[in-house]
Design a protein around this motif. Structure first.
Motif, mmCIF file in Angstrom:
data_model
loop_
_atom_site.group_PDB
_atom_site.id
_atom_site.type_symbol
_atom_site.label_atom_id
_atom_site.label_comp_id
_atom_site.label_asym_id
_atom_site.label_seq_id
_atom_site.Cartn_x
_atom_site.Cartn_y
_atom_site.Cartn_z
ATOM 1 N N LEU A 53 5.754 -6.371 -0.210
ATOM 2 C CA LEU A 53 4.744 -5.337 -0.014
ATOM 3 C C LEU A 53 3.419 -5.727 -0.659
ATOM 4 N N LYS A 54 3.487 -6.287 -1.840
ATOM 5 C CA LYS A 54 2.251 -6.723 -2.507
ATOM 6 C C LYS A 54 1.513 -7.763 -1.663
ATOM 7 N N SER A 55 2.243 -8.786 -1.226
ATOM 8 C CA SER A 55 1.596 -9.845 -0.452
ATOM 9 C C SER A 55 1.079 -9.323 0.882
ATOM 10 N N LYS A 56 1.820 -8.397 1.509
ATOM 11 C CA LYS A 56 1.398 -7.847 2.795
ATOM 12 C C LYS A 56 0.133 -7.012 2.644
ATOM 13 N N LEU A 57 0.076 -6.179 1.607
ATOM 14 C CA LEU A 57 -1.108 -5.351 1.394
ATOM 15 C C LEU A 57 -2.324 -6.195 1.042
ATOM 16 N N ILE A 58 -2.121 -7.265 0.287
ATOM 17 C CA ILE A 58 -3.236 -8.165 -0.049
ATOM 18 C C ILE A 58 -3.831 -8.758 1.215
ATOM 19 N N SER A 59 -2.953 -9.104 2.177
ATOM 20 C CA SER A 59 -3.455 -9.671 3.434
ATOM 21 C C SER A 59 -4.160 -8.629 4.296
ATOM 22 N N LEU A 60 -3.827 -7.340 4.105
ATOM 23 C CA LEU A 60 -4.418 -6.269 4.912
ATOM 24 C C LEU A 60 -5.683 -5.684 4.288
ATOM 25 N N VAL A 61 -5.909 -5.947 3.005
ATOM 26 C CA VAL A 61 -7.041 -5.329 2.306
ATOM 27 C C VAL A 61 -8.392 -5.623 2.953
ATOM 28 N N PRO A 62 -8.695 -6.864 3.368
ATOM 29 C CA PRO A 62 -10.039 -7.121 3.918
ATOM 30 C C PRO A 62 -10.417 -6.216 5.091
ATOM 31 N N GLU A 63 -9.464 -5.899 5.984
ATOM 32 C CA GLU A 63 -9.782 -5.108 7.165
ATOM 33 C C GLU A 63 -9.339 -3.651 7.056
ATOM 34 N N HIS A 64 -8.391 -3.362 6.163
ATOM 35 C CA HIS A 64 -7.804 -2.015 6.137
ATOM 36 C C HIS A 64 -7.856 -1.397 4.734
ATOM 37 N N GLU A 65 -8.837 -1.740 3.949
ATOM 38 C CA GLU A 65 -8.901 -1.218 2.579
ATOM 39 C C GLU A 65 -8.981 0.302 2.541
ATOM 40 N N VAL A 101 6.778 8.987 -9.903
ATOM 41 C CA VAL A 101 5.476 8.319 -9.848
ATOM 42 C C VAL A 101 4.543 8.870 -10.920
ATOM 43 N N ALA A 102 4.567 10.204 -11.113
ATOM 44 C CA ALA A 102 3.706 10.813 -12.129
ATOM 45 C C ALA A 102 4.046 10.302 -13.525
ATOM 46 N N LEU A 103 5.319 9.965 -13.739
ATOM 47 C CA LEU A 103 5.733 9.470 -15.052
ATOM 48 C C LEU A 103 5.484 7.973 -15.203
ATOM 49 N N LEU A 104 5.849 7.202 -14.186
ATOM 50 C CA LEU A 104 5.789 5.744 -14.285
ATOM 51 C C LEU A 104 4.382 5.186 -14.075
ATOM 52 N N LYS A 105 3.584 5.861 -13.241
ATOM 53 C CA LYS A 105 2.220 5.410 -12.925
ATOM 54 C C LYS A 105 2.199 3.930 -12.526
ATOM 55 N N PRO A 106 2.839 3.578 -11.402
ATOM 56 C CA PRO A 106 2.871 2.169 -10.978
ATOM 57 C C PRO A 106 1.468 1.642 -10.684
ATOM 58 N N SER A 107 1.260 0.364 -10.951
ATOM 59 C CA SER A 107 -0.083 -0.231 -10.835
ATOM 60 C C SER A 107 -0.227 -1.108 -9.598
ATOM 61 N N ILE A 108 0.551 -0.858 -8.566
ATOM 62 C CA ILE A 108 0.537 -1.739 -7.398
ATOM 63 C C ILE A 108 -0.822 -1.758 -6.715
ATOM 64 N N LEU A 109 -1.535 -0.624 -6.670
ATOM 65 C CA LEU A 109 -2.821 -0.588 -5.980
ATOM 66 C C LEU A 109 -3.845 -1.504 -6.655
ATOM 67 N N SER A 110 -3.885 -1.456 -7.966
ATOM 68 C CA SER A 110 -4.823 -2.334 -8.677
ATOM 69 C C SER A 110 -4.415 -3.795 -8.524
ATOM 70 N N GLU A 111 -3.110 -4.043 -8.393
ATOM 71 C CA GLU A 111 -2.631 -5.421 -8.265
ATOM 72 C C GLU A 111 -2.986 -6.024 -6.919
ATOM 73 N N VAL A 112 -3.178 -5.181 -5.903
ATOM 74 C CA VAL A 112 -3.533 -5.715 -4.584
ATOM 75 C C VAL A 112 -5.046 -5.645 -4.352
ATOM 76 N N GLY A 113 -5.804 -5.168 -5.343
ATOM 77 C CA GLY A 113 -7.248 -5.193 -5.252
ATOM 78 C C GLY A 113 -7.895 -3.881 -4.867
ATOM 79 N N ILE A 114 -7.144 -2.759 -4.936
ATOM 80 C CA ILE A 114 -7.699 -1.442 -4.642
ATOM 81 C C ILE A 114 -8.101 -0.811 -5.959
ATOM 82 N N LYS A 115 -9.385 -0.532 -6.151
ATOM 83 C CA LYS A 115 -9.872 -0.038 -7.439
ATOM 84 C C LYS A 115 -9.762 1.467 -7.592
#
Length: 495
Positions: free
Chosen positions: A15-27, A475-489
């Protein structure tokens, strides 16, 4: 047979690698689905494989994308969509949504989703029923009252069977209940979202759910052609298990089912741990007996110390059922049962089980003695006995009059924590958590809009909605950081 199953760790990396590839056109779209990305990132479907594997043949064509299909159902309910047909069209139009579900290449068709729904339901597909139109048949209850059980004494019979360890009923939904447990409840418990598993308080109640089927059915006779429009001939009904029930809150009849939920009362996220759909006419006290037996079998790792129930459960046999498991009953008294206590001893007690002294005053609770299993009560004027008008006639002891009551004299009125006390009210106040569970499932996730016409579809919708509710809390407890890891600020609160 069951095909390749991608593990949760592999899915997270993909999922991380797929979202990174989609960020330029689908951010923008990824940002819009930000909360959904975090939700599926923490959803571990590895336990699902062991549960569903027996549902597949050992030979034949492999069934692929099974965890992805289940994840897609979670995504569907998150997007407030209840119809798989509509969701398939949305899925095929969005590369981001397909990636979130875990699909590579072509997304599955509508039939694939319905096949999964049918496979995990341990009963044949519901057929249209041909029968005489059902009627409400019973007198309208008074304001605030609920329908009484159809068969007097049925609760006692069911409790007797339960205490004998007899299997009361087979359930076609038991696979879905196991999925909710392993994929939602157990992870939430490990995160501390349910409370202490060795001392868990639960709250149970039922809520009406109106079916999408017509209560009048489809006429099969020729009476309308003959000018007869109110006949009692047999008709075809698309929801064969639905019937008429009474909604005591809105004080009106409804045609459909009752969703019964048992929720962790110690959870401030109002997380359900057990769901059951029954006929609309079934009384909550009857449903609770089935639910309690199934709950104990489903969660042997939990110790249920308290049961918080409304007045519909105020039946002596339910107290007996809970007491057999050493579970304290916190049940609101039913006004119709006033004066029907089984205790007939020498003490005078009020409706809350508090002894009344000879001065006609309620005595003071002095705690529960676990060793001798009895409750101690002390004179209300023990500090200054001169204030009591009956002091000369009372005990000459300087300590003051003391009496004891035992719960086994009357489980309903001699509760270990006295009714009406601050401690009892504080515990019972958490009963409303199950009402908020219904709000989350029926309103927030909008499964009432599904207008389903079978018990299977209703239960699927409710189970996925409950799983989403657990994921929201995680999610509210864990606060995963996947969005920041794929370049979404930034994270959007939409979706």
């Amino acid at each position: 047979m069951l095909g390749y199953w991608r593990t949760h760790d592999d899915y997270q990396l993909w999922l991380k690698s797929k979202l990174i590839s989609l960020v330029p056109e689908h951010e923008a779209e990824i940002r819009f689905y930000g909360s959904l990305v975090e939700k599926v990132y923490v959803l571990n479907l590895d336990p699902l494989k062991e549960i569903v594997a027996p549902m597949y043949s050992l030979i034949g064509r492999p069934a692929h994308n099974q965890p992805e299909l289940f994840r897609a159902l979670v995504v569907m309910l998150h997007c407030k969509t209840q119809d798989p047909t509509k969701f398939v069209a949305v899925l095929r139009s969005s590369l981001v949504l397909a990636a979130i579900c875990g699909f590579e290449g072509q997304t599955p068709g509508v039939g694939t989703f319905y096949d999964l729904l049918a496979r995990l339901w341990l009963a044949d597909a519901p057929q249209k029923a041909v029968k005489v139109p059902p009627s409400k048949g019973r007198k309208r209850p008074k304001s605030g009252d609920k329908l009484k059980p159809k068969h007097p004494g049925i609760i006692k019979k069911l409790v007797d069977k339960a205490l004998q360890g007899r299997v009361i009923e087979k359930r076609p939904e038991r696979v879905l209940q196991a999925i909710l447990k392993e994929c939602a409840v157990i992870p939430s418990s490990k995160l501390g979202l349910l409370g202490n598993p060795d001392n868990l308080a639960i709250s149970g109640d039922g809520s009406p759910v109106r079916t999408g089927a017509s209560p009048r059915g489809k006429k099969l006779c020729q009476c309308p052609a003959q000018g007869i429009y109110h006949c009692q001939c047999e008709r075809s009904f698309t929801d064969p298990t639905a019937n008429w029930g009474w909604d005591s809150y809105h004080e009106q009849w409804f045609y459909g089912h009752t969703l019964y939920s048992i929720t962790s009362a110690d959870s401030f996220n109002d997380l359900p741990i057990y769901l059951r759909f029954v006929q609309g006419s079934r009384h909550d006290s009857v449903t609770f007996v089935f639910a309690w037996v199934e709950l104990l079998k489903l969660y042997p790792e939990f110790k249920f110390s308290k049961a918080l129930l409304d007045s519909a459960h105020d039946v002596y046999d339910i107290y007996r059922l809970l007491n057999a498991n050493r579970t304290q009953a916190f049940i609101d008294l039913n006004k119709r049962n006033k004066g029907h206590n089984i205790y007939s001893g020498p003490l005078t007690v009020n409706d809350n089980g508090v002894p009344i002294c000879i001065a006609n005053l309620p005595m003071l609770n002095w705690g529960f003695n676990n060793d001798r299993c009895r409750i101690k009560w002390r004179c209300p004027h023990y500090k200054d006995r001169s204030k009591c008008p009956k002091s000369p006639e009372c005990s000459p002891s300087k300590y003051g009059r003391v009496v004891y009551t035992k719960p086994d004299w009357d489980l309903r009125i001699f509760t270990p924590i006295p009714r009406g006390s601050k401690a009892w009210k504080a515990i019972y106040a958490r009963r409303s958590t199950v009402e908020r569970t219904f709000k989350r499932i029926l309103v927030d996730y909008k499964i009432e809009n599904a207008r389903c016409r079978s018990n299977k579809r209703w239960f699927w919708q409710a189970t996925i909605a409950a799983l989403n509710q657990h994921l929201d809390a995680q999610v509210a407890l864990l606060k995963p950081s996947i969005l920041s890891e794929v370049g979404i600020k930034t994270i959007s609160k939409a979706a």
